[in-house]
Design an enzyme around this catalytic site. Structure first.
Site, mmCIF file in Angstrom:
data_model
loop_
_atom_site.group_PDB
_atom_site.id
_atom_site.type_symbol
_atom_site.label_atom_id
_atom_site.label_comp_id
_atom_site.label_asym_id
_atom_site.label_seq_id
_atom_site.Cartn_x
_atom_site.Cartn_y
_atom_site.Cartn_z
ATOM 1 N N CYS A 133 12.053 -11.473 -7.752
ATOM 2 C CA CYS A 133 10.933 -12.799 -8.341
ATOM 3 C C CYS A 133 12.173 -13.993 -8.113
ATOM 4 O O CYS A 133 12.976 -14.359 -7.482
ATOM 5 C CB CYS A 133 10.130 -12.469 -9.194
ATOM 6 S SG CYS A 133 8.879 -11.277 -8.910
ATOM 7 N N ASP A 188 1.996 -15.932 -0.592
ATOM 8 C CA ASP A 188 2.832 -16.088 -1.879
ATOM 9 C C ASP A 188 3.044 -17.757 -1.849
ATOM 10 O O ASP A 188 3.567 -18.358 -1.194
ATOM 11 C CB ASP A 188 4.492 -15.488 -1.878
ATOM 12 C CG ASP A 188 4.885 -15.750 -3.485
ATOM 13 O OD1 ASP A 188 4.527 -16.543 -4.048
ATOM 14 O OD2 ASP A 188 5.983 -14.944 -3.448
ATOM 15 N N HIS A 220 3.032 -10.845 -4.621
ATOM 16 C CA HIS A 220 4.368 -11.438 -5.122
ATOM 17 C C HIS A 220 4.733 -10.313 -6.202
ATOM 18 O O HIS A 220 3.673 -10.086 -7.094
ATOM 19 C CB HIS A 220 4.207 -13.002 -5.589
ATOM 20 C CG HIS A 220 5.326 -13.314 -6.372
ATOM 21 N ND1 HIS A 220 6.449 -13.905 -6.195
ATOM 22 C CD2 HIS A 220 5.357 -13.340 -7.920
ATOM 23 C CE1 HIS A 220 7.314 -14.260 -6.862
ATOM 24 N NE2 HIS A 220 6.647 -14.075 -7.843
#
Length: 260
Positions: A133, A188, A220
């Site tokens: 992330c 995403d 995500h």
């Protein structure tokens, strides 16, 4: 391979960062891997992931990138699994993310690399980086700032890699001298198809050795089994590609340890 996990304090640019240090049992030398956390911070899942990497004969450091803002647990288990509460948690964490400027990440990552390199049993020479992330973005920034010290990067479901700002991370990929692997989440909003194309164009223009692929159906945050975004097939595929990258990294640095 048995591993040992220790909670340590790392002298960083603006204070001490708590971190997980995970090493295999034995004398080494073990190639270094610097692992960049997601926005939910240090927690059992990240320790578990670092241990899995260390089982393949790597020394892994996972620092709290938010040390300037907070220490200790950042989220509750409910905030990880309840989509509504996750949104509220992101609202609380966003200011901490905004503190991480490119300049601060460059300084912090140098300190993290110094600390890891000084540990007993850690091999000399360049490290690899892995990020999840926001950690994928920050790992890329670290590699761009220290191309001689980070020679491989595995970035998974990263966001904010391509922006319309003049200091967007993708604009500095010409600094890279090692191999990079990007695994993008499907649909995403923080890494759209257009942004992926812009990243790949920049990597192509810079002549970087890279792989960039979208994991179809994986949302995500797909690697994180403690969250509602977990995607089992995406996680499995991520391990396969990460260990392939690390094996290539180990070969390129001429380490004689066991292969991943």
């Amino acid at each position: 391979m048995q591993t040992q996990t220790t909670e340590v304090q790392v002298p960083a640019a603006d204070g001490e960062a708590e971190a997980y240090l995970v090493k295999p049992e034995g004398d080494g030398p073990f190639p270094a891997v610097l692992m960049f956390m997601d926005a939910f911070g240090l927690r059992p899942r990240l320790a578990e992931m670092a241990e899995r990497i260390a089982e393949h004969d790597y020394a892994v450091l996972v620092p709290n990138l938010f040390y300037r803002s907070a220490q200790g647990p950042l989220v509750t288990s409910e905030e990880l699994t309840d989509p509504e509460k996750r949104g509220a948690a992101f609202g609380r964490l966003m200011p901490m993310m905004q503190v991480l400027t490119l300049e601060r990440m460059a300084l912090d990552s140098a300190a993290y690399l110094d600390f890891l390199a000084a540990q007993p049993g850690v091999a000399s020479g360049p490290a690899a980086a892995v990020g999840y992330c926001m950690g994928g973005r920050n790992a890329l920034i670290a590699m761009e700032a220290h191309p001689d010290r980070i020679k491989a990067l595995g970035s998974f479901h990263a966001g904010g890699v391509v922006t319309d700002q003049p200091n967007s991370p993708h604009l500095a990929v010409g600094n890279l001298t090692g191999e990079v692997y990007f695994a993008h989440a499907d649909n995403d909003r923080s890494m759209t198809p257009e942004q992926i194309k812009a990243l790949e164009a920049a990597l192509d223009e810079a002549g970087v050795t890279y792989t960039s692929e979208v994991y179809e159906g994986a949302p995500h945050g797909f690697t994180m089994s403690d969250t509602s975004s977990y995607h089992a097939e995406g996680e499995r595929r991520h391990w396969e590609n990460l260990f392939e990258l690390l094996s290539s990294f180990r070969t390129s640095r001429g380490n004689s340890g066991r292969s991943a």
